[in-house]
Structure formats: structure tokens, C-alpha cells
Design a protein around this motif. Structure first.
Motif, PDB file in Angstrom:
ATOM      1  N   GLU A 190     -17.409  -5.455  99.808  1.00 20.78           N
ATOM      2  CA  GLU A 190     -18.296  -4.303  99.924  1.00 20.78           C
ATOM      3  C   GLU A 190     -17.463  -3.020  99.970  1.00 20.78           C
ATOM      4  O   GLU A 190     -17.815  -2.003  99.369  1.00 20.78           O
ATOM      5  CB  GLU A 190     -19.105  -4.434 101.212  1.00 20.78           C
ATOM      6  CG  GLU A 190     -20.460  -3.799 101.175  1.00 20.78           C
ATOM      7  CD  GLU A 190     -21.229  -4.029 102.477  1.00 20.78           C
ATOM      8  OE1 GLU A 190     -22.310  -3.478 102.589  1.00 20.78           O
ATOM      9  OE2 GLU A 190     -20.721  -4.737 103.368  1.00 20.78           O
ATOM     10  N   ASP A 233     -16.203  -2.198  96.434  1.00 18.39           N
ATOM     11  CA  ASP A 233     -17.292  -1.624  95.628  1.00 18.39           C
ATOM     12  C   ASP A 233     -17.541  -0.178  96.025  1.00 18.39           C
ATOM     13  O   ASP A 233     -17.741   0.702  95.196  1.00 18.39           O
ATOM     14  CB  ASP A 233     -18.586  -2.417  95.830  1.00 18.39           C
ATOM     15  CG  ASP A 233     -18.535  -3.746  95.104  1.00 18.39           C
ATOM     16  OD1 ASP A 233     -17.673  -3.894  94.219  1.00 18.39           O
ATOM     17  OD2 ASP A 233     -19.347  -4.622  95.427  1.00 18.39           O
ATOM     18  N   MET A 234     -17.545   0.043  97.333  1.00 15.56           N
ATOM     19  CA  MET A 234     -17.787   1.381  97.858  1.00 15.56           C
ATOM     20  C   MET A 234     -16.706   2.340  97.381  1.00 15.56           C
ATOM     21  O   MET A 234     -16.988   3.481  97.018  1.00 15.56           O
ATOM     22  CB  MET A 234     -17.805   1.290  99.390  1.00 15.56           C
ATOM     23  CG  MET A 234     -18.020   2.571 100.122  1.00 15.56           C
ATOM     24  SD  MET A 234     -16.508   3.459 100.412  1.00 15.56           S
ATOM     25  CE  MET A 234     -15.658   2.298 101.477  1.00 15.56           C
ATOM     26  N   LEU A 257     -17.177   3.457  93.909  1.00 15.78           N
ATOM     27  CA  LEU A 257     -18.267   4.429  93.883  1.00 15.78           C
ATOM     28  C   LEU A 257     -17.795   5.801  94.374  1.00 15.78           C
ATOM     29  O   LEU A 257     -18.076   6.827  93.757  1.00 15.78           O
ATOM     30  CB  LEU A 257     -19.383   3.911  94.790  1.00 15.78           C
ATOM     31  CG  LEU A 257     -20.774   4.386  94.470  1.00 15.78           C
ATOM     32  CD1 LEU A 257     -21.200   3.854  93.120  1.00 15.78           C
ATOM     33  CD2 LEU A 257     -21.727   3.921  95.548  1.00 15.78           C
ATOM     34  N   ALA A 258     -17.052   5.789  95.483  1.00 14.95           N
ATOM     35  CA  ALA A 258     -16.556   7.044  96.054  1.00 14.95           C
ATOM     36  C   ALA A 258     -15.649   7.771  95.076  1.00 14.95           C
ATOM     37  O   ALA A 258     -15.614   8.994  95.038  1.00 14.95           O
ATOM     38  CB  ALA A 258     -15.805   6.765  97.358  1.00 14.95           C
ATOM     39  N   MET A 299     -23.694  11.342  97.487  1.00 17.72           N
ATOM     40  CA  MET A 299     -23.326  10.056  98.086  1.00 17.72           C
ATOM     41  C   MET A 299     -24.519   9.444  98.807  1.00 17.72           C
ATOM     42  O   MET A 299     -24.664   8.228  98.847  1.00 17.72           O
ATOM     43  CB  MET A 299     -22.139  10.208  99.043  1.00 17.72           C
ATOM     44  CG  MET A 299     -20.781  10.207  98.381  1.00 17.72           C
ATOM     45  SD  MET A 299     -20.439   8.799  97.292  1.00 17.72           S
ATOM     46  CE  MET A 299     -20.184   7.462  98.463  1.00 17.72           C
ATOM     47  N   PHE A 326     -27.314   1.990  95.910  1.00 17.60           N
ATOM     48  CA  PHE A 326     -25.994   1.419  95.648  1.00 17.60           C
ATOM     49  C   PHE A 326     -26.026   0.187  94.747  1.00 17.60           C
ATOM     50  O   PHE A 326     -25.396   0.145  93.710  1.00 17.60           O
ATOM     51  CB  PHE A 326     -25.347   1.087  96.988  1.00 17.60           C
ATOM     52  CG  PHE A 326     -23.969   0.492  96.889  1.00 17.60           C
ATOM     53  CD1 PHE A 326     -23.596  -0.578  97.659  1.00 17.60           C
ATOM     54  CD2 PHE A 326     -23.038   1.018  96.009  1.00 17.60           C
ATOM     55  CE1 PHE A 326     -22.335  -1.117  97.563  1.00 17.60           C
ATOM     56  CE2 PHE A 326     -21.775   0.483  95.906  1.00 17.60           C
ATOM     57  CZ  PHE A 326     -21.421  -0.589  96.682  1.00 17.60           C
TER      58      PHE A 326
END
Lengths: 190, 187
Positions: free
Chosen positions: A47, A50-51, A54-55, B104, B111
Motif C-alpha cells: 500500500e 502504491d501511495m 501516486l504521490a 491528494m 485511490f
């Protein structure tokens, strides 16, 4: 645990990360992982990865984006405000003090001599990681023209980075549409 | 310039920097430089380089550091008192964070839908190599007569480049270059 105490806890974790990560960006990723995945178990490791992807694909500093994600996941929107404040405050305090002091010593001849040495070093520190970053961003011989055209147009033609970003997103989407059409045609004639 | 107009201009500039600051860190530098040096002239290009140097030796991302520093300096340079400068810092730091906070939050909520979205991947396919170009332009834009005053500057540049590629700590390199500058440029 009380609600206030929970906010305080996530605030403190990110305050700590904000206070001890020098240079920003990629340097703080192992630190955040250690806190959020290792010590606190707020996220699973996959997780977290993945985060991170994205960030990195959103605008703004990666550390802030990460803080917002973790805060939101844990305590909702107010949680993301707490983590944002945590990550922002240390550098805010430090830089404000430096700005207040530095503006008074800026014209001091000794300070000027020191900074004459530092300025070319700053440029070298920006240039040095380019090769490694290029590899991890997937720059190959076939798409090397992209960073070259971008660098030259911002540097020599003074094109605004805003237009570069918008053009790059648009080009990526158009290319995807084009590829989709081609595969569709192939399937059509088969 | 009226103080409130200055705050508004700073707010809008840093909002823009936050919104289009893809790639974080060095990739944001050309955009920040364009806004605060070229368009608004709030600070000079050597001041800007000094902020980057300070950022490399203090905690926190460059975007925040420059927002805090420029917010303070732009206001006090106009002749306003320190207190107003602190407000300027807060205005810029807040502005640079707002786009991240909104985007965000949206992305975190959706997500699992965005993660493997082919359109998202498509948008990033050209953007990622473009960000490398932006970082390169950040270095090129700072290779000017203000930062490179003579051949000694190039020697420092070459030495730091090699040392940095050999993974020498950047903070140590900044300190050493400062010491070198002190001795290489006598008063």
C-alpha cells in the motif's frame, strides 16, 4: 486513545519526518516508510509503494503528498490537515529564522565570499542526480528527445514550465489514443 | 505596491507553483525561478541560488523552503516591517500547499480506481521524461554570470559534480564549497 491524542500523534510523526529530512524529496522516503509502515503499522508495505507512486505523479512536494495521503487514510480530512501541518512546520520555522537573520548579513563581505563558492556547487548538486533519475523515469534512447527538447525550450526559449507540463500530459494522452486506434484497426482487419 | 496586493500576487504565484510543480524538488525550480525572479522580480537570481543552497542544507522540501523565504524577503524588501514578512511567509507556504491538499484528497478517495487507470498511466508516460528535462533546465538556468563569476567557479562545479556522483554527502559539499569560496575570493 482519545481523538485529540490521535491527531497529535500523526502530527508528531510527520513533524519528526519534516525536521530530520535534509534536501527533501527522495531522501525522506525510507524515513517515512520506517515510521508509517515499520513502527506504526498504519499502511501495508505494498500500500505504501502504491501511495508513493501516486504521490510522485501528483503536483507538489512528495513529502506533503505522502503526509496528506496517510493523514486522510487514518483520520479523514482533518487528519490530513494535521499531517500537513506536521510536515510543513519544521522547515517553516527554520527557514523563517534563516530569512530574518540572513537578510541582515547578506551584504557582509565574508558571507558574499562564502556564497561565491557555494553557488556553483548548488548547480552541480542539481545536475549530478540527472543520470540516475533519468533511468528511473524510463528515459531511453527512443524518448531521449523529450527531456532534451524540454530542457532547451525552458532554458533558451524561456517557455513556461506550465506549458511544458500541460503539453506533456496532452502528448501522453494523444499517444495512448493513437496506440489504441492502431490495435483496434489491426483487430478489425484480422 | 499596496501590501494586500503584494500578498495576493504572492499567493497566486505560489498557488501556481503548487499546481504545476510536478516531479517535486529540483523539477519545480524552473517554475519557481520564472515566477519570483523573471516575472515578479521579488528576488535576484543570486538570491534565488542562495535559497536553493540553504534548502540543500536544511530540512524540508525546496518548494516550502523557497515559499517561506521568498514570502518574507519579498515583503521586507518592499520596506514593510518584519511582522508583515512573517505573514508573507505564511501566505506563500499555505498557497503552495493548497493544490496538493485538494488533489491528494480527491485522489486518495478514488485511490483504487486511479491506481491502474490507463489514462493516468498515459498522462504520465511523457510527463515523467519531461520532468527530467525540467531538472536539467533548472541546472542550465542557474549556469549564468551571476553564479559562475570566473574559472574558479567552474573548478568548484566540476569538483562537486564528481564528488556528488561518488555519493559524498551534499551538506558536506556545500560546507566545503563555502570554505573554498572564502579562501579563493579574497576581500
Amino acid at each position: 486513545m482519545g481523538r485529540i491524542k490521535q491527531y497529535w500523534e500523526i502530527f508528531l510523526v510527520f513533524f519528526k519526518i519534516g525536521a530530520f529530512t535534509f534536501g527533501g524529496g527522495y531522501a525522506m522516503i525510507p524515513l517515512i516508510r520506517n515510521e508509517v509502515v515499520g513502527k506504526k503499522n498504519w499502511l501495508e508495505d505494498d500500500e505504501f509503494m502504491d501511495m508513493l507512486a501516486l504521490a510522485q505523479s501528483m503536483p507538489g512536494p512528495i513529502s506533503l503528498n505522502t503526509a496528506i495521503f496517510v493523514g486522510r487514510k487514518r483520520l479523514g480530512f482533518r487528519g490530513s490537515l494535521a499531517t500537513s501541518a506536521g510536515i510543513i512546520l519544521p522547515s517553516f520555522i527554520v527557514i523563517l529564522i534563516i530569512a530574518m537573520v540572513f537578510t541582515q548579513f547578506k551584504d557582509n563581505p565574508v558571507v558574499e565570499r562564502v556564497f561565491k563558492g557555494i553557488r556553483p556547487a548548488v548547480v552541480a548538486l542539481i545536475a549530478a542526480p540527472l543520470l540516475g533519475l533519468g533511468k528511473s523515469a524510463g528515459v531511453k534512447l527512443t524518448n531521449l528527445w523529450i527531456p532534451v527538447v524540454v530542457a532547451l525550450s525552458v532554458w533558451l526559449l524561456k517557455v513556461s514550465p506550465v506549458y511544458i507540463i500541460l503539453a506533456a500530459i496532452l502528448l501522453g494522452i494523444l499517444h495512448y489514443i493513437y496506440l489504441k486506434r492502431i490495435t483496434k484497426k489491426k483487430h478489425g482487419t484480422d | 505596491m499596496e501590501l494586500i496586493d503584494l500578498y495576493l500576487a504572492l499567493f497566486l504565484s505560489f498557488l501556481k507553483i503548487g499546481l504545476f510543480g510536478f516531479g517535486g524538488g529540483y523539477a519545480m525550480l524552473p517554475l519557481i525561478q520564472r515566477e519570483v525572479v523573471d516575472l515578479h522580480g521579488w528576488i535576484s537570481v543570486s538570491d534565488f541560488t542562495d535559497i536553493v543552497a540553504i534548502s540543500q542544507t536544511t530540512p524540508g522540501p525546496i518548494a516550502f523552503n523557497s515559499a517561506t523565504y521568498i514570502g518574507y524577503t519579498a515583503v521586507t524588501n518592499m520596506g514593510y516591517a518584519q511582522g508583515y514578512g512573517i505573514v508573507g511567509s505564511a501566505v506563500c507556504t499555505l498557497a503552495v500547499s493548497i493544490p496538493s491538499l485538494i488533489l491528494m484528497t480527491i485522489v486518495t478517495v478514488s485511490f483504487f480506481r486511479l491506481k491502474n487507470n490507463p489514462w493516468m498511466q498515459a498522462s504520465l508516460s511523457v510527463l515523467k521524461p519531461a520532468i527530467i528535462g525540467l531538472i536539467a533546465s533548472a541546472a542550465l538556468l542557474l549556469m549564468n554570470d551571476y553564479n559562475f563569476v570566473d574559472y574558479k567557479s567552474w573548478i568548484i562545479f566540476g569538483a562537486v559534480l564528481v564528488a556528488s556522483l561518488k555519493k559524498v554527502d551534499p551538506i558536506l559539499l556545500i560546507v566545503l564549497s563555502g570554505v573554498a569560496g572564502f579562501f579563493l575570493y579574497p576581500a
